[in-house]
Design an enzyme around this catalytic site. Structure first.
Site, PDB file in Angstrom:
ATOM      1  N   HIS A  79       0.822  -1.203   0.000  1.00 22.02           N
ATOM      2  CA  HIS A  79       0.000   0.000   0.000  1.00 22.02           C
ATOM      3  C   HIS A  79       0.859   1.257   0.000  1.00 22.02           C
ATOM      4  CE1 HIS A  79      -2.402   3.140   2.189  1.00 22.02           C
ATOM      5  NE2 HIS A  79      -3.238   2.837   1.222  1.00 22.02           N
ATOM      6  N   GLU A 129       2.106   1.846  -3.429  1.00 19.76           N
ATOM      7  CA  GLU A 129       1.013   2.391  -4.247  1.00 19.76           C
ATOM      8  C   GLU A 129       0.947   3.904  -4.112  1.00 19.76           C
ATOM      9  OE1 GLU A 129      -3.387   3.520  -3.586  1.00 19.76           O
ATOM     10  OE2 GLU A 129      -3.065   1.448  -2.939  1.00 19.76           O
ATOM     11  N   HIS A 130       1.058   4.414  -2.885  1.00 22.76           N
ATOM     12  CA  HIS A 130       1.044   5.858  -2.661  1.00 22.76           C
ATOM     13  C   HIS A 130       2.250   6.529  -3.310  1.00 22.76           C
ATOM     14  CE1 HIS A 130      -2.003   6.859   0.672  1.00 22.76           C
ATOM     15  NE2 HIS A 130      -2.306   5.647   0.240  1.00 22.76           N
TER      16      HIS A 130
END
Length: 413
Positions: A46, A49-50
């Protein structure tokens, strides 16, 4: 009808041409999610992803946003237990620009230390936001208990502790392990020419080298029972219950989906009609399936006042007992099949939803199902198969429970 092509570097392209629309949706799917993380890397998928939105060698973060906005397009991403997806939706005449931006993000991310530090704070705020949602919190707690110390049970966002330990060097190690073409799928749907798009993607990703020794495995997971609670000073109790389900590749998915429709996934379901409409003891109650590679859970979620929690719990247990003892009637099965088919067809009405369906299926199952085949599979589910799956799943003595709410530590199930 979908088409498929595999580039020399192992990157799989799946697409569906729809001439009567004026848009194209394109997503890059990576076989990476929290299931592949350990306690030290939890939240890494995650976090990455950012970071891919924080700028590339060719574009600043602002430039990425401005280019998409100026073309009237949309760009976003999400991370799940098993996949990460970056996607755009554009007017068909601008899709080349959208693919160019996605390729730049995947191939040329910067991962600057100052951006990592800023985005860590952003994700910590995201964790705070989800912890303020008791329904989401109850679901996450349930999974963390069911799959304790296993990747599939870890929170996709990570923990405050794990996020503080993530540095640039181990982020880059994770990125180069999973972000390789033979571990990815590009899914595209809308008004485009498949052969031309394949040539375009091949040109944009020509410098992306595969990993010949790619060996990314997932282990079988143990399903643990128990009760977990979290005190929160809120008005309602949030109860989440989980039974061991079936995996994404199981031949019984459609039989269980039919049973789920009748049991609790709609307003006409037994849970909603008996516990909300007749008893009036809840506002929200429903059941849903969580499907992963090789495993799954059958979940029940409800919210009620503290005084009603035992009554609601016992009513749910009774519904589980009744469906196991009596299964479903032929009329219920017929209605449920039509409902399932209708929901599936309506879910494919946009290029985005079709792109998502194709991409997820290809990355997780290594195939794309034809909609007609799906409808036939639903139609061909037998009463005996439904009886079998109900007897296999619905066991009132094998339920994991999580509760979020005031005085929840005093509860006893």
């Amino acid at each position: 009808m979908s088409k498929k092509y595999t580039l020399d570097n192992g990157l799989v392209i799946v697409g569906e041409e729809i001439e009567h629309v004026n848009s194209v949706s394109c997503g890059i799917w990576i076989d990476a999610g929290s299931r592949y993380e350990d306690e030290y890397t939890n939240g890494m998928s995650h976090f990455i992803e950012h970071m891919l939105f924080k700028g590339t060698k060719n574009r600043t973060a602002k430039k990425i946003a401005e280019e998409i906005d100026n073309l009237g397009g949309h760009i976003n991403a999400f991370t799940s237990k098993e996949t990460t997806c970056y996607y755009v939706k554009m007017i068909d005449e601008h899709i080349e620009s959208g693919i160019d931006i996605l390729a730049d993000m995947i191939l040329n991310p910067l991962f600057l230390d100052e951006d990592i530090s800023k985005e860590r704070t952003v994700i910590l705020e995201e964790i705070n936001m989800y912890e303020d949602s008791p329904e989401d919190l109850a679901h996450d707690m349930l999974f963390e208990m069911i799959y304790k110390n296993q990747g599939i049970g870890r929170n996709i966002l990570g923990t405050r502790s794990s996020l503080q330990k993530i540095k640039r060097e181990n982020m880059m190690e994770f990125f180069y392990k999973y972000y390789v073409p033979n571990n990815c799928v590009i899914s595209i749907c809308g008004n485009f020419d498949f052969d031309n798009i394949v040539k375009l993607i091949e040109e944009k990703f020509k410098g992306w080298n595969n990993k010949k020794d790619k060996n990314i495995d997932i282990n079988n997971c143990n399903f643990n029972l128990g009760v977990i609670t979290r005190n929160k000073d809120i008005e309602q109790m949030n109860l989440c219950m989980g039974l061991e389900g079936i995996g994404l590749e199981s031949e019984h998915i459609y039989a269980l989906s039919i049973a789920n429709n009748i049991f609790g996934s709609s307003m006409s379901s037994r849970l909603f009609q008996n516990i909300r409409e007749e008893q009036g003891t809840v506002y929200s109650i429903y059941s849903y399936l969580t499907l992963n590679k090789g495993l799954g859970t059958f979940n029940i979620s409800s919210s009620m006042s503290e005084k009603n929690i035992y009554k609601v719990y016992n009513s749910i247990i009774n519904e589980i007992k009744l469906i196991k003892e009596n299964s479903l009637t032929k009329e219920e099965i017929k209605r449920s099949k039509e409902q399932l088919k209708g929901n599936y067809i309506l879910g494919l009405e946009s290029t985005s939803s079709r792109m998502m369906s194709m991409g997820k299926s290809q990355i997780l199952l290594n195939k794309v199902n034809n909609p007609k085949d799906i409808l036939n599979k639903i139609n061909n589910v037998t009463d005996d198969e439904i009886d079998y799956i109900i007897k296999s799943i619905f066991d009132k003595d094998k339920i994991a429970i999580s509760v979020v709410g005031k005085n929840s530590e005093n509860l006893s199930f």
